[in-house]
Design a protein around this motif. Structure first.
Motif, PDB file in Angstrom:
ATOM      1  N   ASP A  22     -27.964 -99.704  19.533  1.00 29.10           N
ATOM      2  CA  ASP A  22     -28.561 -99.842  21.411  1.00 29.10           C
ATOM      3  C   ASP A  22     -28.168-101.202  21.893  1.00 29.10           C
ATOM      4  O   ASP A  22     -29.320-101.319  21.893  1.00 29.10           O
ATOM      5  CB  ASP A  22     -29.464 -99.076  21.250  1.00 29.10           C
ATOM      6  CG  ASP A  22     -30.230 -98.863  22.374  1.00 29.10           C
ATOM      7  OD1 ASP A  22     -29.929 -98.407  23.483  1.00 29.10           O
ATOM      8  OD2 ASP A  22     -32.071 -98.819  22.743  1.00 29.10           O
ATOM      9  N   PRO A  24     -26.543-103.792  24.478  1.00 30.65           N
ATOM     10  CA  PRO A  24     -25.623-104.186  25.311  1.00 30.65           C
ATOM     11  C   PRO A  24     -24.107-104.078  25.244  1.00 30.65           C
ATOM     12  O   PRO A  24     -23.898-104.304  23.454  1.00 30.65           O
ATOM     13  CB  PRO A  24     -25.935-104.922  26.413  1.00 30.65           C
ATOM     14  CG  PRO A  24     -26.674-105.866  25.391  1.00 30.65           C
ATOM     15  CD  PRO A  24     -27.021-105.246  24.500  1.00 30.65           C
ATOM     16  N   THR A  26     -21.611-106.379  26.311  1.00 24.79           N
ATOM     17  CA  THR A  26     -21.809-107.609  26.473  1.00 24.79           C
ATOM     18  C   THR A  26     -21.974-108.173  24.812  1.00 24.79           C
ATOM     19  O   THR A  26     -21.813-109.274  25.521  1.00 24.79           O
ATOM     20  CB  THR A  26     -22.182-108.363  27.648  1.00 24.79           C
ATOM     21  OG1 THR A  26     -23.334-108.306  27.303  1.00 24.79           O
ATOM     22  CG2 THR A  26     -21.779-107.644  28.536  1.00 24.79           C
ATOM     23  N   HIS A  27     -22.838-107.712  24.385  1.00 25.21           N
ATOM     24  CA  HIS A  27     -23.197-108.255  23.214  1.00 25.21           C
ATOM     25  C   HIS A  27     -22.400-108.426  21.959  1.00 25.21           C
ATOM     26  O   HIS A  27     -21.375-107.746  21.679  1.00 25.21           O
ATOM     27  CB  HIS A  27     -24.136-107.902  22.341  1.00 25.21           C
ATOM     28  CG  HIS A  27     -25.011-108.425  20.860  1.00 25.21           C
ATOM     29  ND1 HIS A  27     -26.384-109.655  21.527  1.00 25.21           N
ATOM     30  CD2 HIS A  27     -24.770-108.593  19.523  1.00 25.21           C
ATOM     31  CE1 HIS A  27     -26.527-109.958  20.626  1.00 25.21           C
ATOM     32  NE2 HIS A  27     -25.550-108.789  19.393  1.00 25.21           N
TER      33      HIS A  27
END
Length: 517
Positions: A22, A24, A26-27
């Motif tokens: 879970d 994002p 962009t992580h």
């Protein structure tokens, strides 16, 4: 001509790992196997993370990196909604691996009006699932996959021209389309000065076949934009498909995995009886409410029983635990496996005990039982390692432990023993005596040459005449460490009856490191 459309989801193992955690999009995410990165997200790459890096080094470059272990089941389960979305818009999907699928471009381009329109529509279909993808279209399968990595639509008949300026590494970039050792071929060609696909395509096909072998021929056909796997003229043997009915219906993934493995063993028994092996497999399931599910898996090499069982398990996991709108409304009552494309069984590499998977599994269970009786160190397996001598290039690790080499085999090793390598390598090198024609001992001088021409070799109670030799090659290692410094010399010796030895001379004494067989 039927063209191929390839749909590629970049960094799919990292995308799937991020979705499960879970996180994002962009992580920074990296997926590891054997303590090395095998996939990473674009954000992680911008921080210096690359495939092949060790886990600790990757985390040092990107402290906020999320690291997940490789999990093919996770990747396949989360890719099923993508495949279902594409199949809903353009039927006939074939999964090469989680993250990559192909289909015929003809039907999709006719339905949507053009290849460009079909590509745009399929990108939108996948985006609706929450996944980014790229599409490539070309005359041949491998060209289309390479084009997908560049989001390119290759004009009709322009496959070879599109591939020509690309680096040779592109032919080994997709494991689902190449043999496991394709990277070694690419590395060899690079050292020979062949660095682009176009330069490789310019080589005569006869020379490629005679010098490099079967996989090189397939790569050469791909480089030229020719069909890599020509259609077989023989029809499929009858009654190859296998089917199983289940009562009660299958609703749990663990039960499905067990059922799939049993059906895979049954299928390969049928294939073995017909003398063929499967390269494209159709997995079909029917539910208690009359729903019919199917998916085709395409493979670069013939499937083994383990490979078939894995794909069945992944597919059933995707169906049973997918999105609520895609999940069947009832349990699976019928499971069917159907070979869509087969090749001669000679194309399938046999296992160590003569089978294609089952015997190896039984042997492994027996070895694990031995470990339970005698301890974990009692059964060890070899891992390719880095080093100059044959014994140095093998790291022994207990069966079941992570197969990590003591030294990086990909690193440069100046002074590496020239090919070919010995067929048998000794752990405790046996002592031998090398003499000249007068019976005087032969050793390696400080100048790195033989003190005299070798004439006889004595090993225990046996003695042979020396027919020829190569070397000696000096071994001067760890000169900076007085406690570990090593000065020696290796030589290859040919004896009577074509018996060849690899020997090493240390302190004026000879011992055997390996035997060429």
């Amino acid at each position: 001509m039927s063209r191929v459309l390839a749909l590629w989801c970049p960094d799919w193992p990292a995308v799937a790992a991020a979705a499960v955690a879970d996180l994002p999009a962009t992580h920074p995410v990296a997926v590891t196997s054997g303590n090395r990165v095998i996939a990473c997200s674009a954000t992680a790459r911008s921080e210096g993370v690359r495939r092949g890096l060790r886990r600790r080094e990757s985390q040092a470059r990107c402290p906020e990196l999320y690291v997940a272990a490789a999990d093919p089941e996770r990747d396949a389960r989360l890719f099923e909604p993508v495949a279902a979305a594409v199949d809903a818009a353009a039927p006939g999907v074939e999964v090469l691996r989680p993250g990559l699928l192909v289909l015929s471009s003809r039907g999709a381009s006719r339905y949507f009006g053009s290849e460009e329109a079909a590509a745009e529509r399929l990108v939108d279909q996948v985006a609706a699932v929450g996944v980014e993808c790229q599409i490539g279209v070309a005359d041949q399968l491998s060209t289309a996959v390479i084009a997908a990595r560049r989001a390119a639509l290759v004009p009709l008949g322009e496959g070879a021209r599109f591939l020509a300026p690309l680096p040779m590494s592109e032919l080994a970039a997709e494991p689902s389309l190449s043999a496991p050792h394709r990277g070694e071929l690419v590395d060899l060609l690079r050292r020979l000065g062949i660095r682009t696909i176009g330069a490789f395509a310019d080589l005569p096909a006869v020379d490629v076949a005679s010098r490099f072998g079967t996989d090189a021929v397939l790569a050469h056909r791909a480089a030229r934009g020719e069909p890599e796997r020509p259609p077989s003229a023989r029809a499929l043997p009858p009654d190859l498909e296998v089917e199983q009915h289940y009562d009660p219906p299958i609703e749990r993934v663990d039960v499905a995995a067990f059922a799939g493995r049993a059906l895979a063993i049954l299928l390969h028994g049928t294939l073995s009886g017909a003398g063929v092996a499967c390269t494209r497999l159709l997995i079909s399931a029917s539910t208690e409410n009359g729903e019919n599910l199917s998916r085709t898996w395409r493979c670069a090499e013939p499937l083994t029983p383990e490979g078939t069982a894995d794909r069945v398990r992944w597919q059933l996991d995707g169906w049973l635990t997918g999105r609520s709108e895609d999940k069947p409304t009832a349990g699976i009552t019928v499971l069917r496996l159907e070979p869509v494309e087969v090749v001669n069984a000679g194309a399938l590499q046999l296992g160590l005990w003569g089978g294609v998977g089952d015997e190896d599994e039984r042997a492994k269970r027996a070895l694990v039982r031995v470990q339970g009786l005698l301890g974990g160190e009692s059964v060890q397996v070899g891992v390719l390692s880095g080093g100059r001598g044959p014994s140095e290039r093998i790291t022994l690790v207990p069966l079941g432990d992570e197969r990590v080499a003591a030294h990086d085999p990909g690193a440069p090793w100046p002074g590496l023993l020239p090919q070919p390598s010995p067929g048998s390598v000794y752990v405790d090198n046996p002592r031998v005596w090398l003499t000249d024609a007068s019976g005087k001992a032969v050793y390696v001088t400080e100048r790195g040459v033989f003190s005299a021409h070798p004439a006889r070799l004595k090993w225990g109670s046996k003695e042979w005449a020396v027919q020829g030799w190569a070397g000696p090659w000096p071994v001067d290692e760890r000169w900076w460490d007085s406690a570990a410094v090593r000065t020696a010399a290796r030589a290859q010796v040919l004896l009577e009856q074509s018996r060849a030895l690899l020997m090493i001379c240390e302190g004026g004494e000879w011992s055997v490191e390996g035997v060429y067989e």
